[in-house]
Scaffold this motif. Sequence first.
Motif, PDB file in Angstrom:
ATOM      1  N   GLU A 221      -1.753   4.432   4.717  1.00  0.00           N
ATOM      2  CA  GLU A 221      -1.359   3.019   4.674  1.00  0.00           C
ATOM      3  C   GLU A 221      -2.489   2.122   5.155  1.00  0.00           C
ATOM      4  N   TYR A 222      -3.218   2.582   6.153  1.00  0.00           N
ATOM      5  CA  TYR A 222      -4.341   1.795   6.667  1.00  0.00           C
ATOM      6  C   TYR A 222      -5.427   1.626   5.603  1.00  0.00           C
TER       7      TYR A 222
ATOM      8  N   LEU B 179      -1.536  -0.354  12.911  1.00  0.00           N
ATOM      9  CA  LEU B 179      -1.797   1.014  12.456  1.00  0.00           C
ATOM     10  C   LEU B 179      -2.983   1.626  13.188  1.00  0.00           C
TER      11      LEU B 179
ATOM     12  N   THR C  96      -3.901  -3.487   0.092  1.00  0.00           N
ATOM     13  CA  THR C  96      -2.821  -4.465   0.246  1.00  0.00           C
ATOM     14  C   THR C  96      -2.301  -4.567   1.678  1.00  0.00           C
ATOM     15  N   THR C  97      -2.774  -3.724   2.564  1.00  0.00           N
ATOM     16  CA  THR C  97      -2.312  -3.765   3.953  1.00  0.00           C
ATOM     17  C   THR C  97      -2.882  -4.995   4.658  1.00  0.00           C
ATOM     18  N   THR C  98      -2.026  -5.764   5.275  1.00  0.00           N
ATOM     19  CA  THR C  98      -2.449  -7.006   5.926  1.00  0.00           C
ATOM     20  C   THR C  98      -3.248  -6.705   7.195  1.00  0.00           C
TER      21      THR C  98
ATOM     22  N   LEU D 163      -5.036   1.325   2.374  1.00  0.00           N
ATOM     23  CA  LEU D 163      -4.628   0.510   1.229  1.00  0.00           C
ATOM     24  C   LEU D 163      -5.234  -0.886   1.307  1.00  0.00           C
TER      25      LEU D 163
ATOM     26  N   ARG E 254      -0.978  -5.783  10.120  1.00  0.00           N
ATOM     27  CA  ARG E 254      -0.453  -4.425  10.005  1.00  0.00           C
ATOM     28  C   ARG E 254      -1.543  -3.397  10.292  1.00  0.00           C
ATOM     29  N   LYS E 255      -2.765  -3.676   9.858  1.00  0.00           N
ATOM     30  CA  LYS E 255      -3.870  -2.750  10.131  1.00  0.00           C
ATOM     31  C   LYS E 255      -4.141  -2.636  11.627  1.00  0.00           C
TER      32      LYS E 255
END
Length: 300
Positions: free
Chosen positions: A248-249, A262, A253-255, A251, A258-259
């Motif tokens: 997810e990190y 993460l 598209t990850t804001t 991606l 959020r990063k």
Amino acid sequence: MARIRLRTWRRLVLVIFAALFAAIVYRWISLERLQRMAPPEISTTPTPEPTPTRPPVITGKLDTGKLFNGITLHSTVETVPGVDATTERNQPDSYILDLRLQARVPSPNKTIEELAKVSPQVPTLLPGLASMISSDPVSPLYAQLYDAKIRMLRENLVRLDLLLSRHNFFDCQTVLQLQHPQSHRKALVLQADMDVDADGSDGDRMPVGTGAPANFKPFTSYRWPKKTSGPNPYLAETEDTLKRAEDEYALATTTPVRKRDLRNKIAELRAEVGTLKKYSFLIGATDPFIVVPGAFTHTS
């Protein structure tokens, strides 16, 4: 010629008279219609000025509920007169929710009789305990413990879901510092409720997990190096969680927010994976152990 003129004048006067008569009749008919169609006149009486009254207090019925953590909840709504809505909307203190938590700090048990109220078998199991209790036996650790609880309440007051439960706030009856009258050896006595601790894992002794209840941690503070190559039963699950976080990190598209979360989670999971590979731990389901605050273990 004179007769013609006279006759003409008579006709002209007659026409003028008829026109005037028709105009008068038409005007009279119009006035009658207007009077019938006009709305009735409403007489207005002056409204008396209202006398100033006390601002209303809207309480309704007292809503007494219980949060999931056992806190008794009382709620009321109070209103006071304000100015125009636009001004009030821009005032921070025009729409307020006050949170005030009241908690009674319990008094510690000090005598053998008070200890026996909670644990009736104490005088039988520890017959020499009464002689070791001084006139002021309460340890400062008791006050430190409840100071820490109160600090947690203040820090988490805006998060009702994180507040200590009623059980956890009142879970310690006393902490006594004792000294034997002959040997002068010291002892620390805790009287508190015991919660079931299911944390811990050990791939050497128990290669299969026993399930992961809520808030379960596969490790404990007490640990020792692994003695076999058997993997920890919760290692694979932790590694899968780490991989999902790393994916997810990565991606696009990850804001950024959020990063950031993460990044912290990945660092924590990597440390857990390394710990599970290297150490064994106590197992709450099979090893008898208790958990005490860290400050209790550093006192002299």
